[in-house]
Scaffold this motif. Structure first.
Motif: not given
Length: 252
Positions: A41-42, A47-48, A74-77, A173-176
């Motif tokens: 999962p994202i 990432i930061l 972001v992982n559920n939308s 990259d989508p979704p974020l």
């Protein structure tokens, strides 16, 4: 002898036919490339952390729980999300005491103000319709918005109080999508101070009548009431007159 020599030639000629007739057998015996490992999962924190220059923003994402909200959403939308990450230098360049003046609710609003509940590419931000709604809302649920302007592959973002450039994507990259900022976006709602009303201003001491007005002149001309000392003088005079009359009658 001729028969023995012809046999190897015949076998060699049959090899291509064997590959044609039994392709699956040959492929099964050949080595296969390993399957790509499934991506997890994202995680906005991971990432930061990788660039190493967003430690202050990471801290606020963690303290306000906004980072967990981003990961969950972001992982559920299907809409995705866009995050604008101010660098550590951006926070260091804030006026002294800016963050200390914010209460807990405003700190949450500040971090949510850097999050848009929709995925936007860099090209999207150049043509998006303003204002763009953020995750931040006011006390009555009114959304805090951002305004974007784009020209010559450059995008500016404005809160009404702060304007800065949108730099290269940390993630695109989508979704974020995550973009770097060199300034912290302070909502204009934080800077709009309510001006005091004239009705609320305290009245001047001594009443609202100005000196030198007709009202003052009228009051000054009014006779002041007799003082107690004046009343005593009148009473003494009357008693003296009565005494004189009595004495004159006595000696006549």
């Amino acid at each position: 002898m001729a028969h023995q020599r012809a046999l190897p030639l015949i076998l060699l000629s049959l090899i291509p036919l064997f590959f044609i007739l039994f392709p699956q057998t040959i492929q099964a015996q050949s080595p296969t490339a390993p399957a790509p490992a499934p991506t997890g999962p994202i995680d906005i924190f991971a990432i930061l952390k990788k660039p190493g220059q967003y430690n202050t923003f990471i801290k606020f994402l963690n303290d306000t729980q906004v980072g967990n909200q981003i990961n969950n959403q972001v992982n559920n939308s299907n809409q995705g999300m866009t995050v604008f990450a101010p660098s550590d230098n951006a926070f260091n360049n804030l006026p002294s005491g800016t963050l200390n003046k914010l209460n807990d609710q405003q700190k949450v609003q500040l971090i949510q103000y850097h999050v848009i509940p929709k995925f936007y590419t860099f090209d999207d931000l150049q043509t998006v319709s303003n204002p763009v709604r953020t995750q931040a809302t006011g006390p009555k649920g009114e959304p805090f918005g951002l305004n974007f302007t784009g020209q010559n592959n450059q995008v500016n973002v404005s809160s009404g109080a702060v304007e800065t450039n949108v730099y290269n994507a940390i993630r695109k990259d989508p979704p974020l999508a995550v973009y770097q900022l060199d300034k912290v976006l302070i909502p204009v709602e934080f800077t709009d101070a309510k001006s005091p009303s004239t009705d609320d201003a305290p009245a001047p001491a001594g009443g609202s009548t100005k000196k030198g007005t007709d009202a003052d002149n009228t009051t000054a001309k009014e006779p002041s009431p007799a003082t107690p000392n004046g009343a005593k003088r009148i009473n003494v005079g009357i008693l003296g007159l009565i005494s004189a009359v009595f004495l004159m009658g006595a000696f006549s």
